[in-house]
Design a protein around this motif. Structure first.
Motif, PDB file in Angstrom:
ATOM      1  N   THR A  35       0.859  -1.188   0.000  1.00 39.06           N
ATOM      2  CA  THR A  35       0.000   0.000   0.000  1.00 39.06           C
ATOM      3  C   THR A  35       0.894   1.237   0.000  1.00 39.06           C
ATOM      4  O   THR A  35       1.088   1.862   1.046  1.00 39.06           O
ATOM      5  CB  THR A  35      -0.925  -0.008   1.229  1.00 39.06           C
ATOM      6  OG1 THR A  35      -0.137  -0.275   2.410  1.00 39.06           O
ATOM      7  CG2 THR A  35      -1.991  -1.084   1.114  1.00 39.06           C
ATOM      8  N   GLY A  37       0.805   4.469  -1.033  1.00 38.82           N
ATOM      9  CA  GLY A  37       0.328   5.758  -0.534  1.00 38.82           C
ATOM     10  C   GLY A  37       1.286   6.887  -0.874  1.00 38.82           C
ATOM     11  O   GLY A  37       1.577   7.152  -2.040  1.00 38.82           O
ATOM     12  N   ASP A  57       0.012   0.253  -5.554  1.00 36.80           N
ATOM     13  CA  ASP A  57      -1.075   1.153  -5.175  1.00 36.80           C
ATOM     14  C   ASP A  57      -2.101   1.147  -6.291  1.00 36.80           C
ATOM     15  O   ASP A  57      -1.744   1.196  -7.468  1.00 36.80           O
ATOM     16  CB  ASP A  57      -0.577   2.582  -4.920  1.00 36.80           C
ATOM     17  CG  ASP A  57      -1.506   3.330  -3.966  1.00 36.80           C
ATOM     18  OD1 ASP A  57      -2.678   3.556  -4.352  1.00 36.80           O
ATOM     19  OD2 ASP A  57      -1.081   3.662  -2.858  1.00 36.80           O
ATOM     20  N   ARG A  58      -3.375   1.077  -5.926  1.00 38.11           N
ATOM     21  CA  ARG A  58      -4.438   1.059  -6.929  1.00 38.11           C
ATOM     22  C   ARG A  58      -4.854   2.475  -7.329  1.00 38.11           C
ATOM     23  O   ARG A  58      -5.667   2.634  -8.237  1.00 38.11           O
ATOM     24  CB  ARG A  58      -5.638   0.265  -6.402  1.00 38.11           C
ATOM     25  CG  ARG A  58      -6.228   0.794  -5.127  1.00 38.11           C
ATOM     26  CD  ARG A  58      -7.121  -0.224  -4.423  1.00 38.11           C
ATOM     27  NE  ARG A  58      -8.336  -0.511  -5.133  1.00 38.11           N
ATOM     28  CZ  ARG A  58      -9.311  -1.305  -4.663  1.00 38.11           C
ATOM     29  NH1 ARG A  58      -9.175  -1.893  -3.481  1.00 38.11           N
ATOM     30  NH2 ARG A  58     -10.393  -1.528  -5.363  1.00 38.11           N
ATOM     31  N   ARG A  83      -3.927  -3.657  -7.592  1.00 37.88           N
ATOM     32  CA  ARG A  83      -4.445  -4.058  -6.285  1.00 37.88           C
ATOM     33  C   ARG A  83      -3.493  -5.058  -5.649  1.00 37.88           C
ATOM     34  O   ARG A  83      -2.842  -5.847  -6.334  1.00 37.88           O
ATOM     35  CB  ARG A  83      -5.825  -4.702  -6.438  1.00 37.88           C
ATOM     36  CG  ARG A  83      -6.867  -3.793  -7.048  1.00 37.88           C
ATOM     37  CD  ARG A  83      -8.212  -4.472  -7.073  1.00 37.88           C
ATOM     38  NE  ARG A  83      -9.246  -3.573  -7.576  1.00 37.88           N
ATOM     39  CZ  ARG A  83     -10.542  -3.721  -7.323  1.00 37.88           C
ATOM     40  NH1 ARG A  83     -10.961  -4.743  -6.590  1.00 37.88           N
ATOM     41  NH2 ARG A  83     -11.424  -2.870  -7.811  1.00 37.88           N
ATOM     42  N   PHE A  84      -3.440  -5.065  -4.326  1.00 43.00           N
ATOM     43  CA  PHE A  84      -2.495  -5.996  -3.696  1.00 43.00           C
ATOM     44  C   PHE A  84      -2.990  -7.437  -3.716  1.00 43.00           C
ATOM     45  O   PHE A  84      -2.258  -8.350  -3.341  1.00 43.00           O
ATOM     46  CB  PHE A  84      -2.075  -5.570  -2.288  1.00 43.00           C
ATOM     47  CG  PHE A  84      -3.179  -5.204  -1.341  1.00 43.00           C
ATOM     48  CD1 PHE A  84      -4.079  -6.134  -0.881  1.00 43.00           C
ATOM     49  CD2 PHE A  84      -3.286  -3.898  -0.870  1.00 43.00           C
ATOM     50  CE1 PHE A  84      -5.072  -5.799   0.011  1.00 43.00           C
ATOM     51  CE2 PHE A  84      -4.283  -3.543   0.030  1.00 43.00           C
ATOM     52  CZ  PHE A  84      -5.183  -4.503   0.469  1.00 43.00           C
ATOM     53  N   PHE A 104       1.526  -4.038   4.937  1.00 42.20           N
ATOM     54  CA  PHE A 104       0.235  -3.501   4.517  1.00 42.20           C
ATOM     55  C   PHE A 104      -0.177  -2.375   5.461  1.00 42.20           C
ATOM     56  O   PHE A 104      -0.069  -2.521   6.683  1.00 42.20           O
ATOM     57  CB  PHE A 104      -0.865  -4.563   4.594  1.00 42.20           C
ATOM     58  CG  PHE A 104      -0.732  -5.729   3.665  1.00 42.20           C
ATOM     59  CD1 PHE A 104      -1.426  -5.764   2.469  1.00 42.20           C
ATOM     60  CD2 PHE A 104       0.061  -6.822   4.003  1.00 42.20           C
ATOM     61  CE1 PHE A 104      -1.340  -6.851   1.615  1.00 42.20           C
ATOM     62  CE2 PHE A 104       0.156  -7.912   3.163  1.00 42.20           C
ATOM     63  CZ  PHE A 104      -0.543  -7.930   1.963  1.00 42.20           C
ATOM     64  N   ASP A 105      -0.686  -1.297   4.897  1.00 39.59           N
ATOM     65  CA  ASP A 105      -1.312  -0.209   5.660  1.00 39.59           C
ATOM     66  C   ASP A 105      -2.727  -0.094   5.095  1.00 39.59           C
ATOM     67  O   ASP A 105      -2.955   0.561   4.084  1.00 39.59           O
ATOM     68  CB  ASP A 105      -0.522   1.086   5.474  1.00 39.59           C
ATOM     69  CG  ASP A 105      -1.063   2.236   6.307  1.00 39.59           C
ATOM     70  OD1 ASP A 105      -2.020   2.019   7.067  1.00 39.59           O
ATOM     71  OD2 ASP A 105      -0.539   3.358   6.179  1.00 39.59           O
ATOM     72  N   ILE A 106      -3.697  -0.742   5.746  1.00 40.09           N
ATOM     73  CA  ILE A 106      -5.001  -0.991   5.150  1.00 40.09           C
ATOM     74  C   ILE A 106      -5.929   0.211   5.262  1.00 40.09           C
ATOM     75  O   ILE A 106      -5.926   0.941   6.254  1.00 40.09           O
ATOM     76  CB  ILE A 106      -5.658  -2.221   5.817  1.00 40.09           C
ATOM     77  CG1 ILE A 106      -4.741  -3.448   5.689  1.00 40.09           C
ATOM     78  CG2 ILE A 106      -7.017  -2.518   5.200  1.00 40.09           C
ATOM     79  CD1 ILE A 106      -4.411  -3.833   4.275  1.00 40.09           C
ATOM     80  N   SER A 109      -6.300   6.290   2.356  1.00 36.81           N
ATOM     81  CA  SER A 109      -5.166   7.104   2.780  1.00 36.81           C
ATOM     82  C   SER A 109      -5.639   8.497   3.162  1.00 36.81           C
ATOM     83  O   SER A 109      -6.717   8.947   2.765  1.00 36.81           O
ATOM     84  CB  SER A 109      -4.129   7.206   1.654  1.00 36.81           C
ATOM     85  OG  SER A 109      -4.609   8.037   0.614  1.00 36.81           O
ATOM     86  N   GLU A 218     -12.884  -4.026  -0.232  1.00 39.38           N
ATOM     87  CA  GLU A 218     -11.679  -3.952   0.594  1.00 39.38           C
ATOM     88  C   GLU A 218     -11.408  -5.191   1.437  1.00 39.38           C
ATOM     89  O   GLU A 218     -10.254  -5.586   1.605  1.00 39.38           O
ATOM     90  CB  GLU A 218     -11.765  -2.715   1.502  1.00 39.38           C
ATOM     91  CG  GLU A 218     -11.653  -1.408   0.744  1.00 39.38           C
ATOM     92  CD  GLU A 218     -11.716  -0.202   1.657  1.00 39.38           C
ATOM     93  OE1 GLU A 218     -11.206  -0.279   2.793  1.00 39.38           O
ATOM     94  OE2 GLU A 218     -12.283   0.820   1.246  1.00 39.38           O
TER      95      GLU A 218
END
Length: 338
Positions: A35, A37, A57-58, A83-84, A104-106, A109, A218
């Motif tokens: 992620t 960000g 990052d999406r 996407r991850f 991962f930072d879910i 953002s 998500e």
């Protein structure tokens, strides 16, 4: 190289120092920042000599903003718009496996949340969008088209909203007059039909969370990302996950409990039943890790954050536990119907 790494990031991720410590970054290691960000984790990882990072990052805006760092790192850093849940396919295609860590930072953002035009926040007027990628069905599409029962399920299961049915009924009634197109229009309806008591969170908080999760799928993305990390990590590699609400944390907690041999299967095995698979992770230390008072004082959004981490063993990946799969999807109300 060190001077380049001292460039300040526009955003410092919550629990960054704790996450990097749990990741146990070593010189020359290969890491995935699932992620990206604003690149806080990636920058911290790249301070170690000869480390390499593959980041995902999406959000097209985040990928575009990260290109300067790609150029600075001269081949040590690769950033992809994806996407991850695609971790395994992309990492293997780029010959970036196995890896020494995945972080991962879910969730949404701060940059996405603070941009009114993205439609994530009910506190500013903007289009009812919430799409991280800017593609696919928007929150407005769901609110204006979904059946009442489906809307209620989204609000209840993805937002833990007790007034889900009342809000869904009001949405369906009001959209007959005019469709919901803005964040304030929807927030205003929720304030009217499910007002909060003094001291409570804003009445639209849970509904907006639920719609965002539904729009971006998500929870299923999170589970698929965890499964992908399990397949990519080398023995001794670290998995680190920061979550911000109970639904996310429940998935990570149960995933690691089962993978670390702490699930129900081992203690409730019947005579003759096949023994559970060998643990694919080792979970150590007191968990979850939460922000310090200083961090929450500086950044109130950090107060709900939880960090969980584990170390990969040599055991093969586990098959998907059906109990985990049930946590990420709405209930199938048609199941069993004639």
């Amino acid at each position: 190289m060190r001077s380049m790494m001292m460039t300040s990031a526009p955003h410092i991720p919550v629990l960054r120092d704790e996450a990097i410590a749990a990741l146990a970054v070593r010189a020359g290691g290969r890491y995935i920042d699932a992620t990206f960000g604003a690149g806080g984790y990636t920058r911290a990882i790249l301070t170690q000599p000869e480390t390499r990072v593959l980041a995902f990052d999406r959000d097209q805006n985040a990928v575009a903003a990260g290109q300067a760092l790609v150029d600075e790192m001269h081949g040590r850093f690769t950033l992809v718009e994806a996407r991850f849940s695609q971790l395994v396919d992309i990492a293997r295609a780029k010959n970036f496996a196995p890896v020494d860590g995945v972080v991962f930072d879910i969730g949404v953002s701060s940059m996405q949340f603070d941009e009114a035009a993205r439609g994530f926040s009910f506190r500013a007027e903007g289009p009812l969008d919430m799409r991280m990628e800017g593609r696919g069905r928007s929150a407005a599409d769901i609110v204006n088209e979904a059946e009442e029962e489906t809307l209620a399920d989204i609000l209840y299961f993805f937002g833990e909203e007790r007034a889900a049915r009342r809000i869904a009924r009001a949405i369906v009634n009001d959209r007959k007059i005019a469709p919901f197109e803005t964040t304030r229009a929807l927030a205003g309806l929720i304030e009217r039909v499910a007002p909060s008591r003094p001291g409570d969170i804003h009445p639209a908080t849970k509904s907006f969370q639920a719609l965002r999760i539904a729009v971006n799928n998500e929870l299923e993305e999170l589970l698929n990302g965890l499964l992908g990390a399990e397949r990519l990590l080398a023995e001794g590699g670290r998995l680190v996950v920061v979550t911000f609400h109970s639904l996310e944390d429940r998935i990570v907690k149960q995933f690691l409990a089962e993978r670390c041999g702490r699930g129900e299967t081992g203690s409730r095995r019947l005579p003759g039943e096949i023994a559970p698979a060998a643990p694919s992770f080792i979970c150590e230390g007191r968990q979850p890790i939460t922000p310090t008072h200083a961090e929450t004082a500086a950044n109130p959004r950090a107060r709900s954050a939880k960090l969980r981490h584990a170390t990969r063993t040599m055991a093969p990946p586990h098959p998907l536990d059906p109990r985990l799969a049930r946590l990420v999807r709405l209930p199938d109300r048609d199941k069993g119907k004639a």
